[in-house]
Design a protein around this motif. Structure first.
Motif, mmCIF file in Angstrom:
data_model
loop_
_atom_site.group_PDB
_atom_site.id
_atom_site.type_symbol
_atom_site.label_atom_id
_atom_site.label_comp_id
_atom_site.label_asym_id
_atom_site.label_seq_id
_atom_site.Cartn_x
_atom_site.Cartn_y
_atom_site.Cartn_z
ATOM 1 N N PHE A 41 -23.051 8.197 2.389
ATOM 2 C CA PHE A 41 -22.092 7.987 3.474
ATOM 3 C C PHE A 41 -21.588 6.556 3.412
ATOM 4 C CE2 PHE A 41 -21.548 5.947 7.670
ATOM 5 C CZ PHE A 41 -20.352 6.556 8.039
ATOM 6 N N ILE A 42 -20.264 6.386 3.293
ATOM 7 C CA ILE A 42 -19.653 5.065 3.281
ATOM 8 C C ILE A 42 -18.741 4.942 4.495
ATOM 9 C CG2 ILE A 42 -18.281 3.393 1.995
ATOM 10 C CD1 ILE A 42 -20.801 4.148 0.512
ATOM 11 N N LYS A 43 -18.998 3.972 5.342
ATOM 12 C CA LYS A 43 -18.135 3.719 6.499
ATOM 13 C C LYS A 43 -16.819 3.135 6.009
ATOM 14 C CE LYS A 43 -16.870 3.013 10.822
ATOM 15 N NZ LYS A 43 -15.432 2.929 10.529
ATOM 16 N N ASN A 44 -15.719 3.752 6.422
ATOM 17 C CA ASN A 44 -14.403 3.309 5.978
ATOM 18 C C ASN A 44 -13.789 2.333 6.976
ATOM 19 O OD1 ASN A 44 -11.946 3.534 4.286
ATOM 20 N ND2 ASN A 44 -11.086 4.382 6.166
ATOM 21 N N GLU A 45 -14.023 1.058 6.751
ATOM 22 C CA GLU A 45 -13.408 -0.035 7.500
ATOM 23 C C GLU A 45 -13.880 -0.138 8.952
ATOM 24 O OE1 GLU A 45 -9.170 -0.416 6.973
ATOM 25 O OE2 GLU A 45 -9.275 0.122 4.854
ATOM 26 N N LEU A 46 -13.870 -1.360 9.418
ATOM 27 C CA LEU A 46 -14.201 -1.695 10.807
ATOM 28 C C LEU A 46 -13.728 -3.131 11.030
ATOM 29 C CD1 LEU A 46 -16.797 -3.627 10.138
ATOM 30 C CD2 LEU A 46 -18.095 -1.520 10.332
ATOM 31 N N PRO A 47 -13.773 -3.628 12.265
ATOM 32 C CA PRO A 47 -13.340 -5.007 12.523
ATOM 33 C C PRO A 47 -14.349 -6.007 11.938
ATOM 34 C CG PRO A 47 -13.263 -3.667 14.522
ATOM 35 C CD PRO A 47 -14.045 -2.901 13.518
ATOM 36 N N VAL A 48 -14.221 -6.302 10.660
ATOM 37 C CA VAL A 48 -15.252 -7.085 9.964
ATOM 38 C C VAL A 48 -15.459 -8.469 10.565
ATOM 39 C CG1 VAL A 48 -15.076 -5.880 7.767
ATOM 40 C CG2 VAL A 48 -13.556 -7.793 8.227
ATOM 41 N N ARG A 49 -14.417 -9.053 11.128
ATOM 42 C CA ARG A 49 -14.568 -10.407 11.658
ATOM 43 C C ARG A 49 -15.516 -10.451 12.853
ATOM 44 N NH1 ARG A 49 -8.216 -12.440 11.306
ATOM 45 N NH2 ARG A 49 -7.919 -11.789 9.125
ATOM 46 N N ASP A 59 -29.833 -8.834 9.641
ATOM 47 C CA ASP A 59 -30.069 -7.869 10.715
ATOM 48 C C ASP A 59 -28.893 -7.807 11.685
ATOM 49 O OD1 ASP A 59 -32.514 -7.176 9.673
ATOM 50 O OD2 ASP A 59 -33.673 -8.452 11.039
ATOM 51 N N GLN A 60 -28.301 -8.945 11.972
ATOM 52 C CA GLN A 60 -27.156 -8.967 12.879
ATOM 53 C C GLN A 60 -25.946 -8.263 12.273
ATOM 54 O OE1 GLN A 60 -27.081 -13.234 13.407
ATOM 55 N NE2 GLN A 60 -28.018 -13.105 15.446
ATOM 56 N N ILE A 61 -25.741 -8.457 10.984
ATOM 57 C CA ILE A 61 -24.633 -7.774 10.311
ATOM 58 C C ILE A 61 -24.878 -6.270 10.310
ATOM 59 C CG2 ILE A 61 -23.455 -7.454 8.097
ATOM 60 C CD1 ILE A 61 -24.076 -10.436 7.524
ATOM 61 N N ARG A 62 -26.097 -5.894 9.995
ATOM 62 C CA ARG A 62 -26.459 -4.466 9.976
ATOM 63 C C ARG A 62 -26.280 -3.850 11.363
ATOM 64 N NH1 ARG A 62 -28.960 0.634 10.473
ATOM 65 N NH2 ARG A 62 -29.861 1.288 8.507
ATOM 66 N N ASP A 63 -26.713 -4.558 12.388
ATOM 67 C CA ASP A 63 -26.565 -4.054 13.754
ATOM 68 C C ASP A 63 -25.088 -3.932 14.139
ATOM 69 O OD1 ASP A 63 -29.293 -3.920 14.023
ATOM 70 O OD2 ASP A 63 -29.479 -5.785 15.166
ATOM 71 N N GLY A 64 -24.281 -4.879 13.681
ATOM 72 C CA GLY A 64 -22.856 -4.824 13.978
ATOM 73 C C GLY A 64 -22.194 -3.615 13.346
ATOM 74 N N ILE A 65 -22.510 -3.353 12.085
ATOM 75 C CA ILE A 65 -21.976 -2.173 11.403
ATOM 76 C C ILE A 65 -22.463 -0.915 12.110
ATOM 77 C CG2 ILE A 65 -21.947 -0.874 9.234
ATOM 78 C CD1 ILE A 65 -22.373 -3.584 7.789
ATOM 79 N N ARG A 87 -28.827 9.955 2.114
ATOM 80 C CA ARG A 87 -29.881 8.959 1.925
ATOM 81 C C ARG A 87 -29.337 7.540 1.739
ATOM 82 N NH1 ARG A 87 -34.337 11.586 -0.237
ATOM 83 N NH2 ARG A 87 -35.456 9.606 0.047
ATOM 84 N N ILE A 88 -28.063 7.418 1.395
ATOM 85 C CA ILE A 88 -27.470 6.118 1.082
ATOM 86 C C ILE A 88 -26.315 5.845 2.044
ATOM 87 C CG2 ILE A 88 -26.129 4.819 -0.645
ATOM 88 C CD1 ILE A 88 -27.663 6.324 -2.812
ATOM 89 N N TRP A 89 -26.268 4.634 2.592
ATOM 90 C CA TRP A 89 -25.137 4.266 3.441
ATOM 91 C C TRP A 89 -24.431 3.049 2.845
ATOM 92 C CZ3 TRP A 89 -24.309 -0.406 5.981
ATOM 93 C CH2 TRP A 89 -25.396 -1.293 6.010
ATOM 94 N N GLY A 90 -23.215 2.837 3.295
ATOM 95 C CA GLY A 90 -22.482 1.685 2.794
ATOM 96 C C GLY A 90 -21.265 1.396 3.644
ATOM 97 N N LEU A 91 -20.522 0.407 3.224
ATOM 98 C CA LEU A 91 -19.322 -0.024 3.945
ATOM 99 C C LEU A 91 -18.231 -0.329 2.942
ATOM 100 C CD1 LEU A 91 -17.782 -1.015 6.496
ATOM 101 C CD2 LEU A 91 -18.815 -3.270 6.094
ATOM 102 N N LYS A 92 -17.029 0.135 3.274
ATOM 103 C CA LYS A 92 -15.844 -0.189 2.491
ATOM 104 C C LYS A 92 -14.854 -0.895 3.403
ATOM 105 C CE LYS A 92 -11.386 0.899 2.110
ATOM 106 N NZ LYS A 92 -10.345 1.487 2.979
ATOM 107 N N ASP A 93 -14.384 -2.053 2.976
ATOM 108 C CA ASP A 93 -13.336 -2.747 3.719
ATOM 109 C C ASP A 93 -12.703 -3.790 2.799
ATOM 110 O OD1 ASP A 93 -11.956 -4.635 5.612
ATOM 111 O OD2 ASP A 93 -12.768 -3.208 7.055
ATOM 112 N N PRO A 94 -11.366 -3.785 2.681
ATOM 113 C CA PRO A 94 -10.699 -4.759 1.805
ATOM 114 C C PRO A 94 -10.942 -6.211 2.217
ATOM 115 C CG PRO A 94 -9.209 -2.963 2.332
ATOM 116 C CD PRO A 94 -10.409 -2.798 3.215
ATOM 117 N N GLU A 95 -11.345 -6.452 3.459
ATOM 118 C CA GLU A 95 -11.598 -7.818 3.904
ATOM 119 C C GLU A 95 -12.974 -8.336 3.478
ATOM 120 O OE1 GLU A 95 -10.482 -9.115 7.822
ATOM 121 O OE2 GLU A 95 -9.158 -7.394 8.085
ATOM 122 N N LEU A 96 -13.785 -7.508 2.850
ATOM 123 C CA LEU A 96 -15.132 -7.937 2.470
ATOM 124 C C LEU A 96 -15.120 -9.071 1.450
ATOM 125 C CD1 LEU A 96 -17.145 -4.581 2.223
ATOM 126 C CD2 LEU A 96 -17.269 -6.331 4.006
#
Length: 303
Positions: A41-49, A59-65, A87-96
């Protein structure tokens, strides 16, 4: 595959996975393909800032996601994985690309997939989209060059924890490309990835990602040749030639020095047109909000 081999693969799975690339480089397409895998499962974008705040810990970044996943799906990352059998999670965002340093906190478990696309195709897409904020051949090429240079430096530093793909290979040679991705993540290839358009989508449809809801069109890899002028191509080639050579692309033009007067014009163009587009989007949102308010039934009178 026998039970022992399956257990070995599970031990070698890597999570989280971060998909990195410039805007319009194919990150959403790769996100759709990966999330079609039964284990990913890959989360498709979020307010990364709002997630990658200055000094934020792992931990704070993980909690934010996690918070944005719960906001969209009603479940935390762990709950969503459990309910979907993944079993696998991730994040996709062009701002990364702007947050590569804090992402290192997720090592050694994390893996990073960087996808690049021909700069002329990327810049053409910038120009065609209103969110491009006035981008032109010059400013778009600078943006691609600087972002991809940062990604290449990140790859050089982390070595085998980074896999780099090309958008064109993902479109033209999907199966081999996705096999590489699965080997990199320590999972078995699954045919569902090739049929991603038929699988459950965790991506909200929009004008920008509409192409990811159907099979990839090879024409998308050549579109820029018909859309960009010879001068625009020459400008882009002149600014990105060195990075193009490192990412498997070839300039079409002889080396060219963009005159300083033209540079001033290009920068002014982006500033002025970009501000106009920001104002246009702000007015559209305001009109939409006012229209909704007019259509909503009035509350009970206080008299």
């Amino acid at each position: 595959m026998n039970e022992a081999n399956t257990q070995d693969r599970e031990v070698n799975m890597h999570s989280p996975v971060f998909l990195i690339g410039t805007q319009r480089s194919g990150t959403t397409l790769l996100c759709r393909m990966l999330t079609a895998h039964p284990l990913v499962f890959i989360k498709n974008e979020l307010p990364v800032r709002s997630v990658f705040t200055p000094g934020a810990t792992r931990d704070q970044i993980r909690d934010g996601i996690d918070g944005f996943v719960k906001q969209q799906y009603g479940k935390s990352i762990d709950e969503l994985l459990a309910s979907e059998g993944k079993r696998i999670w991730g994040l996709k965002d062009p701002e990364l690309t702007a947050y590569l340093e804090p992402l290192k906190q997720f090592l050694p478990e994390a893996r990073f997939i960087i996808i690049t696309r021909d700069p002329r195709a990327v810049v053409n897409s910038y120009i065609e989209n209103k969110w491009g904020l006035g981008t032109n051949a010059y400013t778009g090429a600078l943006r691609w060059r600087d972002e991809v240079a940062s990604q290449l430096a990140f790859e050089a530093e982390l070595g085998d924890r980074v896999l780099r793909l090309r958008y064109e290979d993902l479109v033209m040679d999907q199966q081999n490309c996705l096999h590489r991705v699965c080997d990199f993540l320590g999972i078995d290839f699954d045919d569902a990835m090739l049929n991603y358009a038929e699988q459950k989508a965790f991506v909200i449809p929009s004008r920008e990602n509409r192409h990811t809801f159907r099979a990839p069109d090879p024409e998308m890899t050549r579109k820029w040749r018909k859309k960009l002028s010879a001068h625009q191509i020459r400008v882009i080639d002149s600014l990105t030639a060195e990075i193009m050579a490192q990412t498997g692309y070839q300039p079409d033009s002889e080396q060219y020095q963009v005159p300083w007067v033209s540079q001033l014009y290009y920068r002014a163009h982006q500033a002025v047109v970009g501000e106009m587009q920001i104002q246009y989007r702000w007015r559209i949102k305001r009109w939409q909000r006012e229209l909704r308010e007019r259509l909503l039934p009035s509350g009970p009178s206080s008299g």
